[in-house]
Motif scaffolding. Structure first.
Motif, PDB file in Angstrom:
ATOM      1  N   LEU A  90      14.887  14.068 -49.294  1.00  0.00           N
ATOM      2  CA  LEU A  90      14.758  14.188 -47.844  1.00  0.00           C
ATOM      3  C   LEU A  90      13.586  13.376 -47.313  1.00  0.00           C
ATOM      4  CD1 LEU A  90      15.482  17.982 -47.225  1.00  0.00           C
ATOM      5  CD2 LEU A  90      16.917  16.041 -46.582  1.00  0.00           C
ATOM      6  N   GLU A  91      12.452  13.454 -48.014  1.00  0.00           N
ATOM      7  CA  GLU A  91      11.270  12.713 -47.563  1.00  0.00           C
ATOM      8  C   GLU A  91      11.492  11.209 -47.710  1.00  0.00           C
ATOM      9  OE1 GLU A  91       7.334  13.543 -45.916  1.00  0.00           O
ATOM     10  OE2 GLU A  91       9.284  14.466 -45.960  1.00  0.00           O
ATOM     11  N   LEU A  92      12.128  10.790 -48.787  1.00  0.00           N
ATOM     12  CA  LEU A  92      12.419   9.369 -48.968  1.00  0.00           C
ATOM     13  C   LEU A  92      13.376   8.880 -47.883  1.00  0.00           C
ATOM     14  CD1 LEU A  92      11.753   6.956 -50.738  1.00  0.00           C
ATOM     15  CD2 LEU A  92      13.651   7.592 -52.216  1.00  0.00           C
ATOM     16  N   ASP A  93      14.375   9.680 -47.543  1.00  0.00           N
ATOM     17  CA  ASP A  93      15.291   9.323 -46.463  1.00  0.00           C
ATOM     18  C   ASP A  93      14.550   9.214 -45.133  1.00  0.00           C
ATOM     19  OD1 ASP A  93      17.381   9.307 -48.268  1.00  0.00           O
ATOM     20  OD2 ASP A  93      18.176  11.265 -47.651  1.00  0.00           O
ATOM     21  N   ARG A  94      13.596  10.115 -44.904  1.00  0.00           N
ATOM     22  CA  ARG A  94      12.809  10.087 -43.669  1.00  0.00           C
ATOM     23  C   ARG A  94      11.990   8.800 -43.587  1.00  0.00           C
ATOM     24  NH1 ARG A  94       7.646  13.353 -42.406  1.00  0.00           N
ATOM     25  NH2 ARG A  94       7.479  13.030 -40.182  1.00  0.00           N
ATOM     26  N   ILE A  95      11.409   8.391 -44.701  1.00  0.00           N
ATOM     27  CA  ILE A  95      10.612   7.163 -44.748  1.00  0.00           C
ATOM     28  C   ILE A  95      11.489   5.957 -44.442  1.00  0.00           C
ATOM     29  CG2 ILE A  95       9.363   5.619 -46.317  1.00  0.00           C
ATOM     30  CD1 ILE A  95       8.285   8.243 -47.668  1.00  0.00           C
ATOM     31  N   PHE A  98       4.792  12.777 -45.111  1.00  0.00           N
ATOM     32  CA  PHE A  98       4.879  11.392 -44.649  1.00  0.00           C
ATOM     33  C   PHE A  98       4.312  11.317 -43.243  1.00  0.00           C
ATOM     34  CE2 PHE A  98       7.433   8.063 -42.412  1.00  0.00           C
ATOM     35  CZ  PHE A  98       6.781   6.978 -42.972  1.00  0.00           C
ATOM     36  N   TYR A  99       3.491  10.315 -43.011  1.00  0.00           N
ATOM     37  CA  TYR A  99       2.885  10.067 -41.711  1.00  0.00           C
ATOM     38  C   TYR A  99       3.414   8.737 -41.182  1.00  0.00           C
ATOM     39  CZ  TYR A  99      -0.316  13.696 -43.273  1.00  0.00           C
ATOM     40  OH  TYR A  99      -0.840  14.874 -43.740  1.00  0.00           O
ATOM     41  N   ILE A 141       6.962  -0.168 -50.952  1.00  0.00           N
ATOM     42  CA  ILE A 141       7.608  -1.187 -50.120  1.00  0.00           C
ATOM     43  C   ILE A 141       9.109  -0.952 -50.118  1.00  0.00           C
ATOM     44  CG2 ILE A 141       7.982  -3.663 -49.761  1.00  0.00           C
ATOM     45  CD1 ILE A 141       5.385  -4.125 -51.396  1.00  0.00           C
ATOM     46  N   ALA A 142       9.678  -0.955 -48.918  1.00  0.00           N
ATOM     47  CA  ALA A 142      11.131  -0.860 -48.764  1.00  0.00           C
ATOM     48  C   ALA A 142      11.646  -2.208 -48.293  1.00  0.00           C
ATOM     49  CB  ALA A 142      11.489   0.226 -47.748  1.00  0.00           C
ATOM     50  N   PRO A 146       7.052   3.963 -61.404  1.00  0.00           N
ATOM     51  CA  PRO A 146       8.344   4.628 -61.189  1.00  0.00           C
ATOM     52  C   PRO A 146       8.293   5.611 -60.017  1.00  0.00           C
ATOM     53  CG  PRO A 146       7.575   4.925 -63.466  1.00  0.00           C
ATOM     54  CD  PRO A 146       6.468   4.267 -62.706  1.00  0.00           C
ATOM     55  N   ILE A 147       9.396   5.686 -59.294  1.00  0.00           N
ATOM     56  CA  ILE A 147       9.585   6.680 -58.255  1.00  0.00           C
ATOM     57  C   ILE A 147      10.636   7.647 -58.786  1.00  0.00           C
ATOM     58  CG2 ILE A 147      10.410   7.154 -55.916  1.00  0.00           C
ATOM     59  CD1 ILE A 147       9.520   4.319 -55.148  1.00  0.00           C
ATOM     60  N   GLN A 148      10.271   8.917 -58.832  1.00  0.00           N
ATOM     61  CA  GLN A 148      11.190   9.928 -59.334  1.00  0.00           C
ATOM     62  C   GLN A 148      11.485  10.920 -58.214  1.00  0.00           C
ATOM     63  OE1 GLN A 148      10.032  11.749 -63.052  1.00  0.00           O
ATOM     64  NE2 GLN A 148      11.103  13.624 -62.543  1.00  0.00           N
ATOM     65  N   ARG A 149      12.763  11.097 -57.949  1.00  0.00           N
ATOM     66  CA  ARG A 149      13.145  12.082 -56.934  1.00  0.00           C
ATOM     67  C   ARG A 149      12.972  13.469 -57.507  1.00  0.00           C
ATOM     68  NH1 ARG A 149      17.485  10.388 -52.661  1.00  0.00           N
ATOM     69  NH2 ARG A 149      17.005   8.197 -52.483  1.00  0.00           N
TER      70      ARG A 149
END
Length: 156
Positions: A18-23, A57-58, A122-123, A150-153
């Motif tokens: 959810l937070e990654l989607d928000r970002i 997330f800000y 970075i996206a 690494p980014i781990q959900r």
């Protein structure tokens, strides 16, 4: 430069879907310019590994309004850093987007990076599938070198 009292950047970023989607949504809204924001994280040490567990997330405004540069609005930056401190979190990552380039740090990203304890997330919107990558910057013979993290959900 970094001294011994500066925490090292994380070796792993834990973040909820959810937070990654928000970002990603926030960064997408900034297109065609680069978007920007910060991640406040809980710092966890496990088996000699530093882990940043994203907690907040800000979203920020890119005052440069540029396709190739970002600078978070100063008032938003101060408010976010104060809230991170108030919540007893750490600055886990500085987030920004590359509207047409890869999700790797550019020379400008590296030259203008002022928070060595934080990750650089970075996206890339260069293809229909958004690519999100995390990096830590480490010193290598007096210069900064990006190293992938690494980014781990984790569960929402």
């Amino acid at each position: 430069m970094v001294d011994e009292s500066t925490p090292r950047p994380a070796d792993l970023l834990l973040i909820s879907g959810l937070e990654l989607d928000r970002i990603v949504s926030h960064l997408r809204q900034a297109l065609p310019n680069e978007g920007v924001g910060l991640i406040g994280s809980e710092r966890i040490e496990r088996d000699g590994q530093a882990i940043a567990r994203a907690r907040q997330f800000y979203p920020g405004s890119n005052v440069r309004a540029s396709r190739t540069r970002y600078e978070m609005d100063g008032l938003e930056l101060i408010a976010a850093l104060r809230d991170i401190d108030r919540r007893d979190l750490s600055l886990g990552a500085i987030v920004h987007s590359h509207p047409v380039g890869p999700a790797t740090p550019s020379e400008t990203d590296i030259a203008e990076f002022h928070y060595p304890e934080a990750l650089l997330v970075i996206a890339s919107f260069a293809s229909p599938n958004v690519d999100v990558c995390a990096w830590k910057l480490e010193t290598d013979h007096g210069s900064w070198r990006p190293r992938p993290v690494p980014i781990q959900r984790c569960p929402d």
